[in-house]
Design a protein around this motif. Structure first.
Motif, PDB file in Angstrom:
ATOM      1  N   VAL A  37       0.695  -1.106  -0.139  1.00  0.00           N
ATOM      2  CA  VAL A  37      -0.051   0.056  -0.125  1.00  0.00           C
ATOM      3  C   VAL A  37       0.911   1.139  -0.163  1.00  0.00           C
ATOM      4  O   VAL A  37       1.853   1.612   0.718  1.00  0.00           O
ATOM      5  CB  VAL A  37      -0.885  -0.019   1.165  1.00  0.00           C
ATOM      6  N   ASP A  38       0.784   2.289  -0.867  1.00  0.00           N
ATOM      7  CA  ASP A  38       1.526   3.500  -1.138  1.00  0.00           C
ATOM      8  C   ASP A  38       0.690   4.447  -0.099  1.00  0.00           C
ATOM      9  O   ASP A  38      -0.429   4.856  -0.716  1.00  0.00           O
ATOM     10  CB  ASP A  38       1.691   3.743  -2.484  1.00  0.00           C
ATOM     11  N   PHE A  39       1.396   4.977   0.758  1.00  0.00           N
ATOM     12  CA  PHE A  39       0.820   6.062   1.595  1.00  0.00           C
ATOM     13  C   PHE A  39       1.072   7.473   1.220  1.00  0.00           C
ATOM     14  O   PHE A  39       0.913   8.517   2.002  1.00  0.00           O
ATOM     15  CB  PHE A  39       1.081   5.664   3.063  1.00  0.00           C
ATOM     16  N   ASP A  40       2.027   7.404   0.079  1.00  0.00           N
ATOM     17  CA  ASP A  40       2.961   8.751  -0.242  1.00  0.00           C
ATOM     18  C   ASP A  40       1.908   9.424  -1.127  1.00  0.00           C
ATOM     19  O   ASP A  40       2.249   9.770  -2.285  1.00  0.00           O
ATOM     20  CB  ASP A  40       4.150   8.500  -0.824  1.00  0.00           C
ATOM     21  N   GLY A  66     -14.864   6.828  -0.584  1.00  0.00           N
ATOM     22  CA  GLY A  66     -16.021   5.973  -0.967  1.00  0.00           C
ATOM     23  C   GLY A  66     -16.346   6.419  -2.248  1.00  0.00           C
ATOM     24  O   GLY A  66     -17.636   5.841  -2.853  1.00  0.00           O
ATOM     25  N   GLU A  67     -15.317   6.563  -3.107  1.00  0.00           N
ATOM     26  CA  GLU A  67     -15.730   6.789  -4.741  1.00  0.00           C
ATOM     27  C   GLU A  67     -15.211   5.396  -5.367  1.00  0.00           C
ATOM     28  O   GLU A  67     -15.629   5.216  -6.670  1.00  0.00           O
ATOM     29  CB  GLU A  67     -14.608   7.888  -5.125  1.00  0.00           C
ATOM     30  N   ALA A  68     -14.803   4.206  -4.692  1.00  0.00           N
ATOM     31  CA  ALA A  68     -14.337   3.010  -5.302  1.00  0.00           C
ATOM     32  C   ALA A  68     -14.463   2.201  -4.111  1.00  0.00           C
ATOM     33  O   ALA A  68     -14.144   2.508  -2.937  1.00  0.00           O
ATOM     34  CB  ALA A  68     -13.174   3.136  -5.959  1.00  0.00           C
ATOM     35  N   LYS A  69     -14.722   0.792  -4.573  1.00  0.00           N
ATOM     36  CA  LYS A  69     -14.668  -0.102  -3.681  1.00  0.00           C
ATOM     37  C   LYS A  69     -13.240  -0.748  -3.586  1.00  0.00           C
ATOM     38  O   LYS A  69     -12.483  -0.739  -4.519  1.00  0.00           O
ATOM     39  CB  LYS A  69     -15.483  -1.361  -3.800  1.00  0.00           C
ATOM     40  N   LEU A  70     -12.958  -1.264  -2.445  1.00  0.00           N
ATOM     41  CA  LEU A  70     -11.277  -1.808  -2.179  1.00  0.00           C
ATOM     42  C   LEU A  70     -10.936  -2.801  -3.562  1.00  0.00           C
ATOM     43  O   LEU A  70      -9.963  -2.807  -4.000  1.00  0.00           O
ATOM     44  CB  LEU A  70     -11.171  -2.421  -1.072  1.00  0.00           C
ATOM     45  N   LYS A 104     -10.172   1.532   8.340  1.00  0.00           N
ATOM     46  CA  LYS A 104     -11.213   0.653   7.750  1.00  0.00           C
ATOM     47  C   LYS A 104     -10.678  -0.037   6.487  1.00  0.00           C
ATOM     48  O   LYS A 104     -10.854  -1.228   6.600  1.00  0.00           O
ATOM     49  CB  LYS A 104     -12.227   1.480   7.108  1.00  0.00           C
ATOM     50  N   VAL A 105      -9.844   0.573   5.781  1.00  0.00           N
ATOM     51  CA  VAL A 105      -8.919  -0.025   4.533  1.00  0.00           C
ATOM     52  C   VAL A 105      -8.086  -1.064   5.170  1.00  0.00           C
ATOM     53  O   VAL A 105      -7.966  -2.338   4.911  1.00  0.00           O
ATOM     54  CB  VAL A 105      -8.221   0.937   3.854  1.00  0.00           C
ATOM     55  N   ILE A 106      -7.089  -0.621   6.303  1.00  0.00           N
ATOM     56  CA  ILE A 106      -6.045  -1.516   6.756  1.00  0.00           C
ATOM     57  C   ILE A 106      -6.872  -2.902   7.296  1.00  0.00           C
ATOM     58  O   ILE A 106      -6.370  -3.882   7.169  1.00  0.00           O
ATOM     59  CB  ILE A 106      -5.307  -0.968   7.730  1.00  0.00           C
ATOM     60  N   SER A 107      -7.830  -2.562   8.100  1.00  0.00           N
ATOM     61  CA  SER A 107      -8.500  -3.876   8.722  1.00  0.00           C
ATOM     62  C   SER A 107      -9.178  -4.643   7.483  1.00  0.00           C
ATOM     63  O   SER A 107      -9.019  -5.987   7.751  1.00  0.00           O
ATOM     64  CB  SER A 107      -9.706  -3.385   9.575  1.00  0.00           C
ATOM     65  N   ALA A 108      -9.701  -4.050   6.478  1.00  0.00           N
ATOM     66  CA  ALA A 108     -10.332  -4.972   5.268  1.00  0.00           C
ATOM     67  C   ALA A 108      -9.129  -5.867   4.644  1.00  0.00           C
ATOM     68  O   ALA A 108      -9.121  -6.862   4.423  1.00  0.00           O
ATOM     69  CB  ALA A 108     -10.984  -4.100   4.376  1.00  0.00           C
ATOM     70  N   LEU A 109      -7.982  -5.139   4.776  1.00  0.00           N
ATOM     71  CA  LEU A 109      -6.738  -5.741   3.897  1.00  0.00           C
ATOM     72  C   LEU A 109      -6.237  -6.751   4.723  1.00  0.00           C
ATOM     73  O   LEU A 109      -6.036  -7.962   4.098  1.00  0.00           O
ATOM     74  CB  LEU A 109      -5.807  -4.702   3.760  1.00  0.00           C
ATOM     75  N   ALA A 110      -6.038  -6.403   6.132  1.00  0.00           N
ATOM     76  CA  ALA A 110      -5.652  -7.511   7.187  1.00  0.00           C
ATOM     77  C   ALA A 110      -6.581  -8.866   7.096  1.00  0.00           C
ATOM     78  O   ALA A 110      -5.776  -9.731   7.293  1.00  0.00           O
ATOM     79  CB  ALA A 110      -5.389  -6.997   8.482  1.00  0.00           C
ATOM     80  N   GLY A 111      -7.454  -8.659   6.776  1.00  0.00           N
ATOM     81  CA  GLY A 111      -8.532  -9.787   6.899  1.00  0.00           C
ATOM     82  C   GLY A 111      -8.434 -10.541   5.600  1.00  0.00           C
ATOM     83  O   GLY A 111      -8.949 -11.767   5.581  1.00  0.00           O
ATOM     84  N   LEU A 130      -0.224   8.076   9.959  1.00  0.00           N
ATOM     85  CA  LEU A 130      -1.231   7.250   9.570  1.00  0.00           C
ATOM     86  C   LEU A 130      -0.684   5.901   9.119  1.00  0.00           C
ATOM     87  O   LEU A 130      -1.641   4.992   9.313  1.00  0.00           O
ATOM     88  CB  LEU A 130      -2.103   7.916   8.623  1.00  0.00           C
ATOM     89  N   ALA A 131       0.224   6.072   8.347  1.00  0.00           N
ATOM     90  CA  ALA A 131       0.698   4.590   7.776  1.00  0.00           C
ATOM     91  C   ALA A 131       1.148   3.814   8.756  1.00  0.00           C
ATOM     92  O   ALA A 131       1.306   2.540   8.626  1.00  0.00           O
ATOM     93  CB  ALA A 131       2.130   4.949   6.730  1.00  0.00           C
ATOM     94  N   MET A 132       1.901   4.486  10.116  1.00  0.00           N
ATOM     95  CA  MET A 132       2.330   3.360  10.906  1.00  0.00           C
ATOM     96  C   MET A 132       1.326   3.239  12.198  1.00  0.00           C
ATOM     97  O   MET A 132       1.380   2.288  12.921  1.00  0.00           O
ATOM     98  CB  MET A 132       3.615   4.316  11.726  1.00  0.00           C
ATOM     99  N   ARG A 133       0.159   3.833  11.982  1.00  0.00           N
ATOM    100  CA  ARG A 133      -0.874   3.894  13.398  1.00  0.00           C
ATOM    101  C   ARG A 133      -1.227   2.343  13.339  1.00  0.00           C
ATOM    102  O   ARG A 133      -1.471   2.134  14.650  1.00  0.00           O
ATOM    103  CB  ARG A 133      -1.840   4.599  13.061  1.00  0.00           C
ATOM    104  N   HIS A 134      -1.625   1.563  12.544  1.00  0.00           N
ATOM    105  CA  HIS A 134      -2.314   0.297  12.579  1.00  0.00           C
ATOM    106  C   HIS A 134      -1.199  -0.890  12.375  1.00  0.00           C
ATOM    107  O   HIS A 134      -1.585  -2.146  12.257  1.00  0.00           O
ATOM    108  CB  HIS A 134      -3.471   0.104  11.682  1.00  0.00           C
ATOM    109  N   ALA A 135       0.028  -0.420  12.418  1.00  0.00           N
ATOM    110  CA  ALA A 135       1.155  -1.561  11.852  1.00  0.00           C
ATOM    111  C   ALA A 135       1.360  -2.446  13.335  1.00  0.00           C
ATOM    112  O   ALA A 135       1.358  -2.313  14.441  1.00  0.00           O
ATOM    113  CB  ALA A 135       2.520  -0.907  11.856  1.00  0.00           C
TER     114      ALA A 135
END
Length: 271
Positions: A37-40, A66-70, A104-111, A130-135
């Motif tokens: 995932v690119d956070f830059d 919300g403009e596109a689904k994951l 929400k995105v990171i949780s979905a990807l981790a699943g 934000l990139a490191m927050r859920h690591a």
């Protein structure tokens, strides 16, 4: 749930994007299901390094807004079927990344994936935090020079204070990846030696990536170095780092030397 890994540093130009692509590809080549995932936001480069720049239709910001689904934004690599990319936006700024949206995105990807590799922008601003927050795991990328190591020390402090793990009183697993290492320059005193960097940062050593034109050549052809030339010295170093990340006890050998750093990888406690 998959492991969420942030590739971070305080200083720009140390090789975070190269590392994100190479480690992601190495893990996928080993049979793991991986998304990078690119956070830059605003300065995206990961799609270029992975050779997918012409395939980006939707990006991370589109999903958060919300403009596109994951599923619409994920790009599957053409060479390794278990490797995926979620690109950053070039036309938005980092204010479009919201804490709730990122979570929400990171949780979905981790699943859905074994490994979620987050390529952080340099520094300590919004995109990086934000990139490191859920690591679950942080890989601190540094060059063997004083300014890069000093900035990495600051990032280690942020990992221990600004992440969900820190807020919950848990220890963040941190590793050091030393890039662009040239043993002859280190011996002349033109750059720090491995021992010096380890002494300053005091986190376990994941790997040493030697200075090599192979990395630049791989980037220019739009391929992670582990895919462009898997027999090259940097590719072998990234493959070994990926195996250590999975928990395999592989000693680190300093380029140009025969002695290993087994004890210094696993013997030191993460700060």
């Amino acid at each position: 749930m998959g492991k969420v890994v942030v590739i971070t540093s305080g200083k720009g130009g140390v090789g975070k994007t190269t590392t994100s692509a190479a480690l992601g590809a190495a893990l996928a080549q080993g049979g793991e299901k991986v998304v990078v995932v690119d956070f830059d936001v605003g300065l995206r480069n990961l799609d270029l390094v992975m050779g997918a720049e012409r395939r980006v239709v939707y990006d991370l910001v589109n999903v958060i807004q919300g403009e596109a689904k994951l599923a619409q934004a994920l790009i599957r690599d053409k060479r390794v079927e278990t490797l995926y990319l979620l690109a950053a936006s070039q036309t938005r700024d980092k204010d479009n990344l919201t804490p709730e949206g990122v979570e929400k995105v990171i949780s979905a990807l981790a699943g859905a994936f074994d490994w979620v590799i987050c390529d952080s922008p340099a520094g300590i601003e919004r995109g990086a935090t934000l990139a490191m927050r859920h690591a679950d795991i942080a890989i601190v990328v540094t060059n063997p020079e004083v300014s890069s190591v000093r900035d990495s020390d600051r990032i280690i402090g942020l990992l221990d204070s600004k992440t969900m793990k820190a807020e919950n009183g848990e220890r963040m697993e941190k590793h050091l990846l030393l890039t662009r290492y040239d043993p002859s320059r280190a011996e002349r005193g033109d750059m720090l030696k491995v021992d010096d960097v380890l002494e300053i940062l005091s986190i376990p050593l994941l790997g040493i990536i030697p200075e090599s034109m192979d990395v630049l050549k791989a980037s220019n052809v739009g391929a992670p170095v582990t895919l462009a030339d898997d027999a090259s010295a940097p590719a072998r170093a990234y493959f070994d780092a990926a195996r250590r990340l999975k928990g395999e006890p592989i000693p680190v050998t300093i380029p140009g030397e025969k002695r290993g750093f087994f004890g210094k990888i696993f013997g030191r406690k993460a700060a």
